[in-house]
Design an enzyme around this catalytic site. Structure first.
Site, PDB file in Angstrom:
ATOM      1  N   LYS A 138       0.627  -0.956  -0.093  1.00  9.78           N
ATOM      2  CA  LYS A 138       0.155   0.018   0.011  1.00  9.78           C
ATOM      3  C   LYS A 138       0.864   1.210  -0.071  1.00  9.78           C
ATOM      4  O   LYS A 138       2.194   1.236   0.617  1.00  9.78           O
ATOM      5  CB  LYS A 138      -0.977  -0.370   0.946  1.00  9.78           C
ATOM      6  CG  LYS A 138      -1.723  -1.395   1.040  1.00  9.78           C
ATOM      7  CD  LYS A 138      -2.649  -1.058   2.812  1.00  9.78           C
ATOM      8  CE  LYS A 138      -3.973  -2.829   2.579  1.00  9.78           C
ATOM      9  NZ  LYS A 138      -4.822  -1.793   4.004  1.00  9.78           N
ATOM     10  N   HIS A 141       0.430   5.070   3.618  1.00 10.69           N
ATOM     11  CA  HIS A 141      -0.874   6.026   3.990  1.00 10.69           C
ATOM     12  C   HIS A 141      -0.257   7.330   5.595  1.00 10.69           C
ATOM     13  O   HIS A 141       0.550   6.971   6.324  1.00 10.69           O
ATOM     14  CB  HIS A 141      -1.842   5.314   5.009  1.00 10.69           C
ATOM     15  CG  HIS A 141      -2.490   5.756   5.401  1.00 10.69           C
ATOM     16  ND1 HIS A 141      -3.412   6.272   6.634  1.00 10.69           N
ATOM     17  CD2 HIS A 141      -3.712   4.878   4.096  1.00 10.69           C
ATOM     18  CE1 HIS A 141      -4.135   7.197   6.089  1.00 10.69           C
ATOM     19  NE2 HIS A 141      -5.137   6.450   4.695  1.00 10.69           N
ATOM     20  N   HIS A 144      -0.350   6.699   9.215  1.00  9.44           N
ATOM     21  CA  HIS A 144       1.573   6.519   9.769  1.00  9.44           C
ATOM     22  C   HIS A 144       2.285   7.722   9.977  1.00  9.44           C
ATOM     23  O   HIS A 144       3.956   7.198  10.497  1.00  9.44           O
ATOM     24  CB  HIS A 144       2.597   5.030   8.314  1.00  9.44           C
ATOM     25  CG  HIS A 144       1.767   4.021   8.681  1.00  9.44           C
ATOM     26  ND1 HIS A 144       1.713   3.064  10.004  1.00  9.44           N
ATOM     27  CD2 HIS A 144       0.650   3.398   8.074  1.00  9.44           C
ATOM     28  CE1 HIS A 144       0.828   1.804   9.212  1.00  9.44           C
ATOM     29  NE2 HIS A 144       0.002   2.817   8.631  1.00  9.44           N
TER      30      HIS A 144
END
Length: 588
Positions: A138, A141, A144
């Site tokens: 992924k 994001h 994080h």
């Protein structure tokens, strides 16, 4: 130098109180600078002293402070002794204060405050910091980001204090979500898109397969079967997973470089899939593993999973699921295996996990299971939770990925720089804009209690006045410009009579507090203490700029004053790149 003054005061107090000076050092604190009037430099809280020695507070602390003050005498170091509410206050000889503080600043340089007696006697410790931990396959994001910044702060702080720090990025690279992704790529993936924009395509696949799995139980079962193949070591499934992981790590390293952050070790849940099975076998041998008819965490199987009873009395609400009914491991099982492996590898004195507050229960369970397993060192494990950032949006809408934030930072900062007439031409304006913007973002994030949620506001982040990162960088750039323009570096010899103005004394008094601020942050791991200290220093410098002219002043006056205000030029405890700017070289 503050430590030398504390020791001198402690030595005098020890004679009156019949206590060793060492037991008094930490009870003597530098007094925060007052805007209204010049006050004392240090104070002793009588309540604190009484609590330390008797275990309780006394109602007559003010009277005790008065009687104690009467027994003390001024000398070559302390020029005035007075009392405040429950305190004894000490004012240092002004000439000695000026000479001693500036000498210490010049002698210690970037290590100013770190050599304080407050840190003496503390052994060098082995510390593991687990932070950032994005999910593989992924895009990074934005959720994080806080873990990344806070974990880096803690690692830098501990390292600056002389500890041996290992920075671990524990990637989310295993679990049922990879069953979804693997099955999803087989159904909806395109090789060409994976090669051209890998993480964006994987994200699109993941979103699509999640949606389809909610409506089609067959797809959900395919996802479960794919993860089962991973757990069993199927070569084809592992090959696809390894490709997703390699592509992700390459992208993350590029993002970390933009942030000025590095790691000593890239680990991940996948490293412990086999060791997690060994943990389950160990729990079973010790009679700690119990089969249950319900699995609170897995929607695909509803019976036959295994739990550990954390209550000791069979309370089902206190049961922690550690294995699915099909024998596959869970996040908690892999975290237990990772903790055991790290203790074996690093023999750490402390291990700090930096994740959002939503994982507080998870880490409580991990630490409790470790204790049940007989790991006494579980007491050395600590979870540092943080709150949620709300309302982080770009001009295009809600932010999902960190790179969107970094690009927005750069764009907005470039616009701000272009709107300021005093901004000079730069070789790499985009790079400078990103560093300035990142500093602004960090200060915004670090100003408050880490556990608190806060509402994000771009306009507030980029304000050039007030308690902002832009103002902090502006102050540093201005001081750096003065140094370049007037050649006012640190002087080996200086005239202390040139530094008796209230603005000068306030800065000297504030410098006395730096070691206490570092000590406090080292105890509670909150960056707000250091950030507030630096912002106050910037405001004091700004006030001095308005009153004490450097331009057209004699060299001995201009140089000495400039030397003291530039003494804490950058924050050692934030990403290494964000103090390398002097974009606004304004001169007075």
């Amino acid at each position: 130098m503050a430590c030398a003054f504390r020791r001198s005061i402690a030595c005098q107090l020890s004679k009156v109180l019949d206590l060793p000076p060492e037991s008094l050092i930490k009870s003597i604190s530098a007094v925060p600078v007052s805007k209204k009037q010049e006050g004392a430099d240090f104070q002793l809280s009588v309540d604190s002293l009484l609590e330390d020695n008797s275990g309780r507070s006394r109602p007559d602390s003010q009277a005790k402070a008065d009687r104690l003050a009467e027994k003390l005498k001024c000398g070559s170091v302390v020029s005035e002794i007075s009392t405040g509410p429950g305190t004894v206050c000490f004012k240092i000889n002004r000439e000695l204060l000026t000479k001693a503080v500036l000498h210490q600043v010049m002698e210690d340089g970037s290590e100013y405050g770190l050599k304080s007696e407050l840190f003496s006697g503390l052994p060098q410790r082995r510390i593991v910091v687990d932070f950032s931990s994005p999910n593989v396959a992924k895009k990074f994001h934005v959720g994080h980001l806080r873990s990344t910044l806070i974990g880096n702060f803690i690692a830098n702080l501990k390292e600056a204090l002389g500890h041996k720090v290992t920075r671990i990025n524990y990637l989310g690279d295993w679990g049922l979500q990879f069953g979804l992704l693997g099955a999803g790529f087989q159904l909806f993936g395109y090789e060409e898109k994976l090669q051209s924009n890998p993480l964006q395509h994987l994200f699109e696949v993941y979103v699509q397969v999640n949606k389809e799995a909610e409506e089609d139980k067959n797809i959900a079962q395919l996802a479960h079967d794919f993860f089962r193949q991973l757990e069993l070591g199927d070569v084809q499934a592992l090959s696809l997973w390894q490709r997703f992981r390699d592509l992700s790590v390459t992208e993350y390293v590029r993002i970390y470089k933009r942030l000025g952050i590095y790691f000593d070790e890239y680990s991940g849940e996948s490293f412990y899939r086999e060791k997690a099975q060994a943990i389950l076998q160990l729990l079973e041998r010790r009679g700690l593993l119990q089969k249950t008819a319900y699995d609170y965490y897995c929607s695909l199987t509803r019976k036959g999973s295994a739990v550990v009873d954390l209550s000791g009395n069979g309370d089902p609400s206190a049961a922690c699921t550690v294995m699915r009914a099909d024998g596959t491991s869970l996040y908690v099982t892999r975290d237990i295996a990772a903790a055991l492996d790290r203790m074996d590898k690093y023999n750490f004195d402390a291990m700090i996990y930096v994740t959002d507050k939503g994982q507080q229960k998870h880490f409580q369970q991990v630490f409790q299971i470790l204790k049940i397993m007989g790991c006494d060192w579980a007491e050395r494990c600590q979870h540092v939770p943080f709150g949620i950032v709300q309302g982080m949006r770009t001009r295009r809408g809600d932010v999902t990925f960190l790179e969107d934030v970094l690009n927005e930072i750069q764009t907005r900062m470039l616009q701000n720089m272009a709107s300021i007439k005093t901004t000079k031409a730069l070789e790499c304006p985009e790079e400078t804009a990103e560093k300035l913007g990142l500093a602004a973002l960090i200060i915004q994030d670090f100003r408050g209690l880490l556990l608190s949620d806060y509402q994000f506001c771009w306009d507030r982040v980029f304000q050039s006045r007030g308690d902002t990162g832009v103002f902090l960088q502006y102050t540093h750039a201005r001081l750096h410009s003065l140094e370049e323009t007037f050649g006012c570096g640190y002087l080996n010899d200086f005239n202390t009579t040139c530094l008796q103005e209230p603005q000068s004394v306030s800065i000297l008094q504030h410098l006395l507090r730096f070691d206490e601020v570092l000590y406090r942050s080292s105890q509670d791991l909150q960056p707000k203490h250091i950030v507030r200290y630096l912002l106050t220093l910037s405001h004091l410098a700004a006030a001095a700029h308005r009153k004490l002219q450097i331009k057209d002043s004699p060299p001995d006056v201009a140089g000495v004053w400039h030397g003291q205000t530039s003494s804490v030029q950058s924050c050692t405890f934030c990403p290494s790149q964000w103090n390398e700017t002097s974009w606004n070289n304004t001169c007075m």
